[in-house]
Write an enzyme that holds these catalytic residues in place. Structure first.
Site, short mmCIF file in Angstrom:
data_model
loop_
_atom_site.label_atom_id
_atom_site.label_comp_id
_atom_site.label_asym_id
_atom_site.label_seq_id
_atom_site.Cartn_x
_atom_site.Cartn_y
_atom_site.Cartn_z
N ASP A 83 1.52 8.49 -1.77
CA ASP A 83 0.53 7.51 -2.22
C ASP A 83 1.27 6.45 -3.02
OD1 ASP A 83 -1.68 6.24 -3.74
OD2 ASP A 83 -2.85 7.89 -2.88
N GLN B 215 -5.69 -0.94 0.10
CA GLN B 215 -7.14 -0.94 0.20
C GLN B 215 -7.40 -2.28 0.86
OE1 GLN B 215 -10.42 -1.53 0.63
NE2 GLN B 215 -10.37 -2.77 -1.24
N SER B 216 -7.69 -2.26 2.16
CA SER B 216 -7.61 -3.49 2.94
C SER B 216 -8.95 -4.18 3.18
CB SER B 216 -6.94 -3.19 4.29
OG SER B 216 -7.81 -2.45 5.11
N THR C 236 -1.15 -11.50 3.73
CA THR C 236 -2.39 -11.80 4.43
C THR C 236 -2.84 -13.24 4.26
OG1 THR C 236 -4.78 -11.39 4.26
CG2 THR C 236 -3.48 -10.75 2.37
N GLU D 159 -5.61 -14.04 3.45
CA GLU D 159 -6.53 -14.09 2.31
C GLU D 159 -5.88 -14.72 1.08
OE1 GLU D 159 -9.97 -12.95 1.77
OE2 GLU D 159 -9.90 -13.33 3.91
N TYR E 148 -9.02 -8.60 -3.58
CA TYR E 148 -8.04 -8.25 -2.53
C TYR E 148 -7.02 -9.37 -2.38
CZ TYR E 148 -6.08 -7.57 2.16
OH TYR E 148 -5.22 -7.45 3.24
N LYS F 202 -3.05 -9.22 -3.29
CA LYS F 202 -2.04 -9.44 -2.25
C LYS F 202 -1.14 -10.63 -2.58
CE LYS F 202 -2.57 -6.42 1.21
NZ LYS F 202 -1.49 -5.73 1.91
N HIS G 34 -6.37 -9.45 12.44
CA HIS G 34 -6.03 -8.88 13.75
C HIS G 34 -6.79 -7.57 13.93
CE1 HIS G 34 -2.90 -8.02 10.77
NE2 HIS G 34 -2.82 -6.81 11.32
P1 NAP Z 1 -5.98 -0.19 7.40
O1 NAP Z 1 -6.36 0.22 8.78
O2 NAP Z 1 -7.01 -0.21 6.33
O3 NAP Z 1 -4.77 0.76 6.94
C1 NAP Z 1 -4.34 0.81 5.62
C2 NAP Z 1 -3.38 1.97 5.47
O4 NAP Z 1 -3.00 2.06 4.08
C3 NAP Z 1 -4.00 3.34 5.83
O5 NAP Z 1 -3.00 4.14 6.40
C4 NAP Z 1 -4.38 3.88 4.47
O6 NAP Z 1 -4.46 5.28 4.42
C5 NAP Z 1 -3.20 3.41 3.65
N1 NAP Z 1 -3.44 3.44 2.20
C6 NAP Z 1 -4.49 2.96 1.51
N2 NAP Z 1 -4.34 3.17 0.20
C7 NAP Z 1 -3.15 3.81 0.05
C8 NAP Z 1 -2.44 4.31 -1.06
N3 NAP Z 1 -2.91 4.20 -2.30
N4 NAP Z 1 -1.24 4.91 -0.85
C9 NAP Z 1 -0.75 5.05 0.43
N5 NAP Z 1 -1.39 4.61 1.51
C10 NAP Z 1 -2.58 3.99 1.33
O7 NAP Z 1 -5.31 -1.63 7.41
P2 NAP Z 1 -4.61 -2.41 8.64
O8 NAP Z 1 -5.62 -3.26 9.28
O9 NAP Z 1 -3.80 -1.45 9.41
O10 NAP Z 1 -3.65 -3.39 7.83
C11 NAP Z 1 -2.33 -2.99 7.46
C12 NAP Z 1 -1.87 -3.81 6.27
O11 NAP Z 1 -1.91 -5.20 6.61
C13 NAP Z 1 -2.73 -3.68 5.02
O12 NAP Z 1 -1.87 -3.80 3.91
C14 NAP Z 1 -3.66 -4.87 5.08
O13 NAP Z 1 -4.07 -5.23 3.78
C15 NAP Z 1 -2.75 -5.91 5.70
N6 NAP Z 1 -3.39 -6.93 6.51
C16 NAP Z 1 -4.28 -6.61 7.49
C17 NAP Z 1 -4.83 -7.60 8.28
C18 NAP Z 1 -5.78 -7.28 9.39
O14 NAP Z 1 -6.49 -8.19 9.84
N7 NAP Z 1 -5.82 -6.06 9.88
C19 NAP Z 1 -4.46 -8.94 8.07
C20 NAP Z 1 -3.53 -9.24 7.08
C21 NAP Z 1 -2.98 -8.22 6.31
P3 NAP Z 1 -5.83 6.06 4.78
O15 NAP Z 1 -5.83 6.16 6.29
O16 NAP Z 1 -5.64 7.33 4.07
O17 NAP Z 1 -6.97 5.24 4.26
O1 F7E Z 2 -14.82 -9.94 7.60
C1 F7E Z 2 -18.06 -11.61 7.44
C2 F7E Z 2 -17.27 -11.49 6.16
O2 F7E Z 2 -14.25 -7.65 6.80
C3 F7E Z 2 -14.72 -11.10 8.38
C4 F7E Z 2 -8.95 -7.62 6.52
O3 F7E Z 2 -8.20 -7.03 7.53
O4 F7E Z 2 -8.62 -9.82 7.41
C5 F7E Z 2 -9.62 -8.88 7.04
O5 F7E Z 2 -10.47 -9.40 6.04
C6 F7E Z 2 -15.86 -12.05 8.04
C7 F7E Z 2 -16.03 -12.30 6.54
O6 F7E Z 2 -12.42 -9.26 7.54
C8 F7E Z 2 -20.19 -8.68 7.63
O7 F7E Z 2 -18.02 -12.00 5.07
C9 F7E Z 2 -20.42 -10.83 7.80
O8 F7E Z 2 -16.29 -13.66 6.33
O9 F7E Z 2 -13.87 -8.26 9.23
P1 F7E Z 2 -13.88 -8.68 7.83
P2 F7E Z 2 -11.83 -10.17 6.37
O10 F7E Z 2 -12.66 -10.14 5.16
O11 F7E Z 2 -11.55 -11.50 6.97
C10 F7E Z 2 -7.75 -10.24 6.34
C11 F7E Z 2 -6.76 -11.20 6.91
C12 F7E Z 2 -7.16 -9.09 5.63
O12 F7E Z 2 -6.03 -9.17 5.12
C13 F7E Z 2 -8.04 -7.93 5.34
O13 F7E Z 2 -7.27 -6.77 5.05
O14 F7E Z 2 -17.08 -11.44 8.46
N1 F7E Z 2 -19.10 -10.59 7.57
N2 F7E Z 2 -21.11 -9.68 7.83
C14 F7E Z 2 -18.92 -9.27 7.48
N3 F7E Z 2 -17.81 -8.54 7.29
C15 F7E Z 2 -17.94 -7.19 7.24
N4 F7E Z 2 -16.84 -6.43 7.05
N5 F7E Z 2 -19.17 -6.58 7.38
C16 F7E Z 2 -20.32 -7.28 7.58
O15 F7E Z 2 -21.41 -6.71 7.69
#
Ligand code: NAP
Ligand code: F7E
Length: 351
Positions: free
Chosen positions: A64, A89-90, A133, A135, A157, A161, A187
């Site tokens: 962790d 915590q994503s 990210t 964000e 978040y 980040k 993605h």
């Molecule tokens: P995800 O599916 O939420 O995976 C996050 C991973 O981090 C999971 O394996 C989770 O474990 C682990 N984790 C959470 N808290 C932890 C802790 N305290 N110690 C160790 N591991 C922990 O996210 P993802 O979509 O694969 O994204 C991967 C990374 O890219 C994240 O850092 C996210 O913030 C970043 N990111 C994502 C996006 C996107 O659109 N997907 C875009 C930009 C950046 P558990 O399975 O136990 O929860």
């Molecule tokens: O929301 C709107 C919400 O939670 C996209 C993470 O991977 O990408 C992700 O963050 C949009 C937002 O992604 C609901 O308000 C409406 O405008 O799928 P999302 P996110 O917030 O863009 C970035 C790049 C990361 O780094 C993050 O880790 O959709 N929205 N209604 C909703 N979103 C959610 N989740 N649920 C709803 O009911």
């Protein structure tokens, strides 16, 4: 030739699973850090996990990033060539509820890895990737966002980040470490967490079609996102660590769509005819225009619900990936329509 060793924090997540597949295909030995949970949650990597007693190329360790001694020991024991910090915590919406925990994981978690590296890796040989990210740009005016754009995060978040982005850059500059940020835009994939908009919408609308749910409740329909495919984006993460000099890169598709575009596309692909309306409070809802499978004409299939709106919102994200294209030779090939089609097909198959 000796295998390269990669250590992935966050291996059980969406990106962790695709990155593991990718690194194994490149003949890496992969160590992954999984958290202790009351139910086993390695579903995304079970298909590639081999028993450590057979010929192993993937080993999981409990850990962790909120525990420094654990992080330190794992790096010391595994002696990786490359570390990918995907642990976070994503969920942006959840970060408003869990602001302190999000900072502990998404900010100080990164610092803990960097500190362990600074102490252990005297020869500066280990390469470090930080999952940054879009964000961090928040509602900054410099669209489309590139590596020179200003930062203006609007959530716990995004703010957490941004700390990680800067501390990675600080350690690179202060201690000559190979520490790089991938600034990734949204993605998705069939492995996307179920409470992100793409997966949530697709799961719910498939269930509604099959009569297992009545209505999908959503928040803001008008924010725009630049959505790519996770499988392609993890390849960029690896490419970022293969450069001579550590650097930061924006990874995006360059095209964006609103949440409503996403919902409309899923409805269309499921052959659901619909019409958007507004209630007295101005909340939007979509009604079915005809019977289809278990959906009845006039059924409210999608509705906005105040509880899903965030205290603050990033309105319009779109990335400029030209630096990645030029220096990494990376570009996205899967478009929004193809991504959503793949996710729908996978959901129907799961169902
Ligand atoms: P995800 O599916 O939420 O995976 C996050 C991973 O981090 C999971 O394996 C989770 O474990 C682990 N984790 C959470 N808290 C932890 C802790 N305290 N110690 C160790 N591991 C922990 O996210 P993802 O979509 O694969 O994204 C991967 C990374 O890219 C994240 O850092 C996210 O913030 C970043 N990111 C994502 C996006 C996107 O659109 N997907 C875009 C930009 C950046 P558990 O399975 O136990 O929860
Ligand atoms: O929301 C709107 C919400 O939670 C996209 C993470 O991977 O990408 C992700 O963050 C949009 C937002 O992604 C609901 O308000 C409406 O405008 O799928 P999302 P996110 O917030 O863009 C970035 C790049 C990361 O780094 C993050 O880790 O959709 N929205 N209604 C909703 N979103 C959610 N989740 N649920 C709803 O009911």
């Amino acid at each position: 030739m000796k295998k390269k060793i990669a250590l992935i924090f966050g291996i059980t997540g969406q990106d962790g699973s695709y990155l593991t597949e990718f690194l194994l295909s490149k003949n890496y030995f992969v160590y992954g850090v999984k958290r202790r949970t009351s139910l086993i949650h390695t579903t995304r990597i079970d298909h590639i996990y081999q028993d450590r007693h057979s010929k192993p190329n993937l080993i999981l360790k409990y850990g962790d990033v909120t525990d420094f001694s654990n992080v330190f020991k794992i790096i010391n024991d595994t002696k990786p060539n490359e570390i990918y910090n995907l642990a976070a915590q994503s969920n942006v919406g959840v970060s408003f509820e869990l602001a302190e925990y999000t900072a502990q994981t998404d900010s100080i978690g990164t610092l803990r890895i960097l500190e362990a590296l600074r102490i252990l890796d005297k020869k500066k040989k280990i390469k470090f990737y930080q999952a940054s990210t879009s964000e961090i740009f928040g509602n900054s005016p410099d669209k489309p966002y590139n590596e020179k754009s200003r930062f203006a995060p609007v959530s716990p978040y995004g703010t957490a980040k941004l700390y990680s982005y800067w501390i990675t850059k600080n350690y690179r500059e202060a201690y000559s470490m190979y520490a790089a940020n991938g600034i990734l835009f949204n993605h998705e994939s069939p492995r996307r967490g179920e409470n992100f908009i793409s997966r949530k919408t697709i799961i719910a609308l498939v269930k509604i079609l099959k009569g297992k749910q009545k209505t999908l409740y959503l928040g803001n329909l008008h924010s725009k996102r630049d959505w790519g495919h996770a499988k392609e984006f993890v390849e960029a993460q690896w490419k970022i660590l293969q450069q001579k000099k550590a650097d930061d890169f924006v990874i995006a598709t360059g095209k964006n769509y609103s949440v409503k575009d996403l919902v409309n596309l899923v409805l269309k692909k499921l052959n659901i005819k619909f019409l958007w309306k507004k209630d007295k409070k101005g909340l939007e809802y979509a009604v079915a225009l005809s019977n289809v499978e278990k959906i009845k004409k006039s059924q409210v299939i999608v509705k906005q619900d105040q509880s899903y709106f965030r205290p603050n919102e990033v309105h319009d994200l779109v990335g400029d990936y030209s630096k990645a294209k030029k220096k990494l030779g990376w570009k996205p090939n899967i478009n929004f329509d193809q991504l959503i089609t793949e996710m729908i097909q996978s959901e129907i198959k799961n169902y």
